[in-house]
Scaffold this motif. Structure first.
Motif, mmCIF file in Angstrom:
data_model
loop_
_atom_site.group_PDB
_atom_site.id
_atom_site.type_symbol
_atom_site.label_atom_id
_atom_site.label_comp_id
_atom_site.label_asym_id
_atom_site.label_seq_id
_atom_site.Cartn_x
_atom_site.Cartn_y
_atom_site.Cartn_z
ATOM 1 N N MET A 1 42.121 41.102 39.570
ATOM 2 C CA MET A 1 41.057 40.521 40.379
ATOM 3 C C MET A 1 39.788 40.390 39.558
ATOM 4 O O MET A 1 39.590 41.102 38.581
ATOM 5 N N GLU B 1 36.569 41.614 39.159
ATOM 6 C CA GLU B 1 35.988 42.832 39.714
ATOM 7 C C GLU B 1 34.527 42.663 40.096
ATOM 8 O O GLU B 1 33.991 43.426 40.881
ATOM 9 N N LEU C 1 43.233 46.265 48.118
ATOM 10 C CA LEU C 1 43.399 46.273 46.675
ATOM 11 C C LEU C 1 44.871 46.510 46.364
ATOM 12 O O LEU C 1 45.503 47.380 46.968
ATOM 13 N N GLU D 1 45.348 46.390 40.833
ATOM 14 C CA GLU D 1 43.882 46.424 40.829
ATOM 15 C C GLU D 1 43.365 47.857 40.808
ATOM 16 O O GLU D 1 42.434 48.187 40.060
ATOM 17 N N ARG E 1 43.913 49.282 37.317
ATOM 18 C CA ARG E 1 42.937 48.839 36.315
ATOM 19 C C ARG E 1 41.632 49.620 36.447
ATOM 20 O O ARG E 1 41.047 50.044 35.449
#
Length: 289
Positions: A1, A3, A16, A20, A23
Motif C-alpha cells: 500500500m 503508506e 490492512l 501491509e 511491511r
C-alpha cells in the motif's frame, strides 16, 4: 500500500492485509532498540469488529529505543508529525507509544520492555503477581498481562528469534498462578461483597458499584485461571469469562445485570448484592470441586 496516503486500505474496506502489516512491522523492527513487533488485541485473537484498531507491541530494550527514528517513521506513514512518546510517557504500566491515524485505519504502537515482560513471566510462573493503577484501566493492570499479551499475540517481525522464543515460554498459563488467583478470589470476593453491604445500607450506590466491579473482575480472572487462559484487561472480560466451559450458566448476562439498577434505594442495592453473592458462590464452589 501507499503508506502515506492509505489509498490501498480504502480499497480493502479499511483493513490492512498481512503483507501491509508485515511491511510496517519490519520497518519498526529495524529501529534501534526494538527486538521485535507483535500484533496484539482483538486483531490477534480474531475477535475484532470492522474498524477495530491495530495494536502493535513494540518490544524493546530499555535505554536503547530510538524514539527519534520512530517519530520520523510515524510522520512518513501519516504524512504529518505524530506524537510519539518516550518510554513511560503513558504511565508506568501501559508504558508509551503512539496513535497513528492512517485515514481509514488506525494503528497503535505500544511499547513493551522485553526485560520487564520476562521478569513478570517468571513471577507468574512462581504464582506471584501485582496490580498497578493506570488511567483507562479501572480494574488495574495485572503484572501477568505482560506475558499474557505476548502469548495471545502474533509475532510479525523478530529477526533474532528472541521474541518468538519468549512467547513459547509463556504460551501455557502457569499452574501456580492459577492456584493463586483462585485462592485470592475465594477470600477477597466474599470480603468485598460484605463491605458493599455497608454501603448498601447507606444508599451509597457508588461504593456498591465499585465493590461489584472489583468482585466481578476477580471472578472473571479466577474463571480464566481455572480454564488456563490468559486475561489481560477488563475490556470484554465478563463476556470472555461467560464463554468458558467452567463458567456458571448465563454468567455473562447475570454479571452484567449487576450494574444495571441505577438505584440508591438500600433495598434495591441489597437485592443486587444478593444476586452477586449467589453468582460468586457458584463460581467459587467450582474451585472446590
Amino acid at each position: 500500500m501507499n503508506e502515506n496516503s492509505g489509498s490501498d486500505a480504502e480499497s480493502s474496506d479499511a483493513e490492512l492485509s498481512d503483507a501491509e502489516l508485515g511491511r510496517m512491522a519490519r520497518r519498526l523492527a529495524g529501529v534501534g532498540g526494538i527486538v521485535g513487533v507483535c500484533l496484539g488485541g482483538s486483531r490477534a485473537r480474531g475477535a475484532h469488529a470492522p474498524g477495530s484498531d491495530y495494536d502493535l507491541g513494540l518490544y524493546y530494550r530499555a535505554g536503547e529505543l530510538d524514539t527519534a527514528a520512530l517519530r520520523s517513521l510515524a510522520a512518513e506513514l501519516c504524512g504529518r508529525p505524530v506524537d510519539v512518546t518516550e518510554p513511560g510517557g503513558w504511565g508506568p504500566w501501559v508504558d508509551g507509544g503512539a496513535w497513528l491515524d492512517l485515514g481509514p485505519v488506525r494503528v497503535d504502537w505500544i511499547y513493551r520492555d522485553v526485560a520487564r515482560v520476562r521478569d513478570h513471566a517468571a513471577e507468574a510462573r512462581a504464582g506471584r503477581y501485582l496490580f498497578g493503577q493506570q488511567p483507562g484501566h479501572p480494574y488495574g493492570v495485572p503484572s501477568y498481562a505482560y506475558p499474557g499479551e505476548l502469548a495471545l499475540g502474533r509475532v510479525l517481525a523478530d529477526a533474532s528469534g528472541e521474541l518468538a522464543a519468549l512467547r513459547a515460554e509463556v504460551l501455557e498459563f502457569p499452574p501456580e498462578l492459577a492456584r493463586r488467583l483462585e485462592a485470592d478470589a475465594a477470600w477477597e470476593v466474599p470480603f468485598t461483597l460484605a463491605n458493599a453491604r455497608k454501603g448498601a445500607r447507606r444508599g451509597d450506590a457508588g461504593y456498591v458499584q465499585g465493590c461489584l466491579f472489583r468482585a466481578v473482575g476477580l471472578l472473571a480472572h479466577a474463571l480464566h485461571a481455572r480454564a488456563g487462559r490468559w486475561l489481560v484487561n477488563e475490556k470484554g472480560a465478563i463476556a470472555a469469562a461467560g464463554r468458558l466451559a467452567c463458567a456458571p450458566r448465563d454468567f455473562s448476562i447475570r454479571a452484567q445485570r449487576l450494574f444495571a439498577p441505577g438505584s440508591t434505594d438500600p433495598a434495591a442495592l441489597g437485592a443486587v448484592l444478593d444476586a452477586a453473592e449467589e453468582l460468586a458462590g457458584e463460581v467459587l464452589a467450582g474451585a472446590e470441586a
